[in-house]
Structure formats: C-alpha cells, structure tokens
Design a protein around this motif. Structure first.
Motif, short mmCIF file in Angstrom:
data_model
loop_
_atom_site.label_atom_id
_atom_site.label_comp_id
_atom_site.label_asym_id
_atom_site.label_seq_id
_atom_site.Cartn_x
_atom_site.Cartn_y
_atom_site.Cartn_z
N THR A 87 75.98 39.63 -27.16
CA THR A 87 74.59 39.17 -27.16
C THR A 87 74.25 38.35 -28.41
O THR A 87 73.18 37.77 -28.49
CB THR A 87 73.60 40.35 -27.07
N HIS B 238 77.94 43.88 -24.86
CA HIS B 238 76.90 44.41 -23.98
C HIS B 238 77.42 44.31 -22.55
O HIS B 238 77.80 43.23 -22.09
CB HIS B 238 75.63 43.56 -24.14
N ARG C 36 65.78 51.11 -23.41
CA ARG C 36 67.04 50.36 -23.44
C ARG C 36 67.56 50.27 -24.87
O ARG C 36 66.79 50.12 -25.81
CB ARG C 36 66.81 48.93 -22.91
N LYS C 37 68.90 50.31 -24.98
CA LYS C 37 69.50 50.18 -26.32
C LYS C 37 69.45 48.73 -26.79
O LYS C 37 69.32 48.46 -27.96
CB LYS C 37 70.95 50.67 -26.29
N SER C 38 69.57 47.77 -25.88
CA SER C 38 69.55 46.35 -26.20
C SER C 38 70.48 46.05 -27.37
O SER C 38 70.07 45.60 -28.43
CB SER C 38 68.12 45.89 -26.51
N LEU C 39 71.77 46.30 -27.15
CA LEU C 39 72.76 46.20 -28.23
C LEU C 39 72.91 44.78 -28.74
O LEU C 39 72.81 43.82 -27.98
CB LEU C 39 74.13 46.68 -27.73
N ARG C 40 73.17 44.67 -30.03
CA ARG C 40 73.58 43.39 -30.62
C ARG C 40 75.09 43.43 -30.70
O ARG C 40 75.66 44.30 -31.36
CB ARG C 40 72.98 43.22 -32.01
#
Lengths: 89, 418
Positions: free
Chosen positions: A73, A53, A46-50
């Motif tokens: 996020t 999202h 997963r990229k788990s963007l800051r």
C-alpha cells in the motif's frame, strides 16, 4: 497504472478491476452467538496496513471473478495474486 | 511577535525585508509537556492554538514527522462550506464558517478567505427534490441555501454545458452563497505562527515511534528525537491514523485511501464560484493565480503512497469536461495526491479513547480542510476539559458499534465504493 495478474485471465490493467477491500476480514460464523465487538470488527474496524496488504478485487470487466491480491500500500507493487478460494500462506 | 501590518511592511522595505522575525522557532523537545499534539497539519496546529487561546494551556508541543504544511493542509483543493443536511455536520461546519470569517483578523495573517459560493449541480428531478430537502435542512440550522433553477444556474455559470442533448442535462442546483475558498498554506502558517508566539513548541522532523501507557493511562510518547513525557496526548494525523493506532493495539473504523487533485495552466478569470458535478464526483474552482483547481474520486484502493494513478484522474476529468467542455482546451499544470483517513460513515471522529489522557481526531475523509478551525476548537475543548463539546458529541468513536452513524450521503458503510 496498476497491472494485476488475474489468476483466470492473465495480466490486465487496473481499469478492468474494481476493489473489494481487506481480504483478511472474516465474517463471524453462522448460527453462533456473535458479540457486538465481533460484529463491529467485521463490519467497520480495519487495520489498513502500510506495506503488504492482502485484498479482494473483482475482475468486473473481464471474467467477473473475485480474486485476492497481495499488494504494497506504500509502493503499489503487486507481489502475488490468488483465486478467491485459495488459501494464502 | 512582530505584527504583520502595512506599516511594518513599509518599514521592512527599507531593509530589503531581511530583518523580519522568523514566523516560528525550531525548538528542541523538552522533557515534559502538559499536552502533546501528534501531527502538525492544519488540525493539529489549530488545536494547539485554541488550547493556548481558549484554555490558557501553553505548555504544549506539536510533534510533526515531516514539516508544517507538507501534508493534507497543503494538498487539498481549499474549499470551505457547511452545506450539510444532518444536524451534527451542519452545526459543526457552520460554527467553523464563523471562525473562517474572522480568521485573518484573529491570526493577524491573511488567509485570503473568499466566500465566493458553492453550487452543487442537479441533473434530474429527483436530484432537485433531494437538494430542496437538503437546502431546507440547512436553513433550519441557520445555514444559507438557495435552490437555483436551470436558468438561474445558466446566469451564474454560462460556460457549463447547457446544450439539449447531453447525457446529464443541468436541471438546476443548490447554492450556498457563503461558502468559498481560502489560501490553505496561509492557514497552516497563520496557526503555526500564533501558536508559537503563545509558547507552543512546534517540533518538526520528529516521528512518533511508540506510546508509554501505564495502567490504562497515557504517560508519554517515544519519538525519533527521544522520549517525551506528557499528561495528555492528542492524535491528529489524518492518513497516518491507522499506523499510530497499531502501536496502541487499536483497530479503528478507518481506512487510508488516496485522493488526487490537479490544476490547469493559469487562465484569465472565468469561474467565480466553486462548482460540483451532480452525476459523478468532480469539483472545480479557479485560484487567484488563474489555475482551474479540480478534484473528484478516490483512487479506490488502500494507499499510503501520496501519489496517484492516471486512470482515476482520467475518469474525474472526463466528468469535468462533460460539465464544462472548455476545460478540455486547457493544459494540465500539476497533479498530486494526499492520503485520506476514510471513516466508515463518511463523518469524522473527535473523541476520548479507552486510554485515559489519549484523544483522537480523525476520519475526515475528503472534508478535512474546511473543518480546520472547528476541528481544532472542539478538539482543544475535548482535551482541555476531558469531555466532548456538544458540537463534537455526535463524532464519537463508539457510534459504529451503537448504530448512531452519521451517513451524510446515505451511502452506507463503505463510502468510497460507489
């Protein structure tokens, strides 16, 4: 408290929803050869963007529909919500 | 370095404690280091300390975006345990328990390690059976475990709800007597002070903005305070792992989530142990100041906010009150949040990467604090020797694609979806 605008029911509190993770993840096409790397990316990576999202939520204590939510996020701000089958530009 | 001792304490009392040495320096970054550790949390500081102590590598810099002790090492609930069923987790954590027991002497810093025991409560026959199995697995790995029945639990924690008609009656519990707590800030400061005294540069307020990779080999990092050359780079940044991975074009089996904790007002000593609720996710211990330290579930959605929302806190504390009704009489003193690097099987990653000289330490989920010494020790070994130690061999990055997951809780891939 987050307030999520369900595209079916209107503005509701986060208590009515459950989270379903990154909505940009696509399952590899059926009946096609899938490499280990592609499957790995689909299931685990997963990229788990800051920041902005796009994610899935289910209105589990409401209409029970899955929806897409565009949320920050880092600040928790919610920008837009979509029906599950709506294309997001 | 000035030794901390009763004699020095008395000596400095005569000068009103105004002449103590600084615990660590504030150096400007050098042009080049043998090893750069990104992240000045507990794990990063411990890594630098063990690089110097065990491997004699002292030309080391720790690059920290904020300040030492400002991240998860200062935000956790200070629980230390090794009550794991799987060999990889059990042996790794038990190795860490040994380092915890020696830590105050080793660092010449009182980390207030308090082996007060942890009790996991069981609320059904099935859960008692599962705990018996876990306890046996622990004992096979040399970890202490005691299965307690209802009466034995009542003797230790009479304030828990033992009434007959509760929704989740207490059937018994699994206790690890050697588990406990430690003063989390002292762990960070103790490692920082010793690492600094052995020549490690602790560089705070310095954000990593990029990496220099040439022909598959790490050459250095770019930071808000200039470029720094490095032969080896270790990434040790918990909830910020994905942000750095993006700069390396890596996508990891990690999502960043928010976990909250809270403390009540201080009260007289009432709870000697760490206790966890078995029918949900709630744990509590009492700090030396008397506050009840409590925590539980993740907020449940991707977050970098370092602050949480009330619905989760309410949910967690409802479980707490079900377990120990007296908690409802206490006033809340503080709540806070930290961002967790949630791995897809609930176990960490300490490994080399596809880039030569770049090493990764992440995926600690809720369990990073207790792992601080063992994580630092094994990560230092992995960096210094350029190969994993047998203790962290199972914590590989490729275990997700090869299917060798370590799913301690049997919850499958998305451990935060309950």
């Amino acid at each position: 408290m987050l307030y999520i605008n369900c595209p079916h029911c209107g503005m509701r509190s986060q208590n009515e929803f459950s989270y379903g993770g990154d909505a940009s993840v696509k399952r590899p096409e059926l009946n096609k050869e899938v490499s280990d790397q592609e499957w790995d990316d689909f299931v685990y990576n997963r990229k788990s963007l800051r920041g902005k999202h796009l994610e899935l939520w289910q209105h589990i204590s409401g209409c029970r529909q899955w929806i897409k939510v565009e949320r920050d996020t880092a600040t928790h701000e919610i920008f837009r919500t979509f029906k599950a089958d709506e294309e997001v530009a | 370095m000035q030794k901390y001792s009763i004699f020095n304490l008395v000596k400095n009392a005569f000068s009103n404690h105004e002449n103590w040495d600084l615990a660590w320096k504030d150096p400007t970054p050098k042009e080049e280091y043998d090893v750069v550790i990104i992240g000045g949390g507990g794990h990063g500081l411990a890594t630098a300390y063990y690089l110097a102590k065990e491997h004699n590598i002292t030309n080391v810099a720790i690059i920290e975006k904020g300040w030492i002790g400002g991240g998860n090492v200062g935000r956790n609930t200070t629980i230390i345990r090794s009550n794991y069923m799987h060999d990889e987790n059990g042996l790794f954590s038990e190795f860490g328990m040994d380092l915890w027991r020696k830590m105050s002497q080793d660092l010449n810093y009182n980390v207030m390690f308090s082996p007060r025991g942890i009790i996991n409560l069981a609320h059904s026959d099935a859960q008692m059976n599962a705990y018996a199995r876990r306890g046996n697995s622990m004992r096979l790995n040399g970890i202490d475990a005691v299965l307690l029945n209802r009466e034995q639990v009542r003797e230790i924690i009479p304030m828990a709800d033992f009434s007959e008609n509760v929704r989740f009656p207490i059937f018994g519990g699994l206790m690890q007597p050697s588990a406990g707590t430690a003063r989390h800030d002292a762990v960070a400061w103790g490692y920082a002070r010793q690492a600094d005294s052995m020549g490690v540069d602790i560089i705070q307020n310095c954000e990593v903005t990029g990496f220099d990779v040439v022909a598959g080999k790490i050459k250095g990092i770019r930071t808000s305070r200039g470029n720094i050359k490095a032969k080896k780079v270790g990434i040790c940044v918990a909830g910020s792992t994905n942000i750095l991975a993006e700069k390396l074009n890596m996508t990891l089996p990690i999502e960043t989530h928010l976990l909250q904790a809270c403390v009540s007002e201080p009260v007289k000593p009432v709870l000697d142990n760490v206790v966890t609720f078995g029918a949900g996710h709630f744990y509590v211990s009492q700090s030396d100041k008397g506050e009840m330290v409590m925590g539980g579930d993740l907020d449940g959605y991707n977050s970098y906010a370092q602050r949480g929302n009330l619905p989760t806190l309410q949910h967690v504390l409802t479980e707490g009150i079900a377990m120990m009704p007296f908690l409802s009489k206490l006033k809340m003193l503080r709540t806070w949040g930290g961002i967790m690097d949630m791995s897809m099987d609930g176990s960490p990653i300490i490994d080399k990467t596809h880039i030569e000289g770049l090493y990764l330490n992440c995926g600690w989920c809720y369990g990073g604090f207790k792992a601080t010494p063992a994580s630092g020790w094994t990560f230092a070994h992995t960096i210094a020797q350029d190969r994993v130690h047998e203790l962290n061999a199972g914590y590989s990055l490729n275990r997700f694609s090869t299917g060798n997951l370590i799913d301690e809780k049997g919850l499958g891939t998305k451990t935060w979806i309950s």
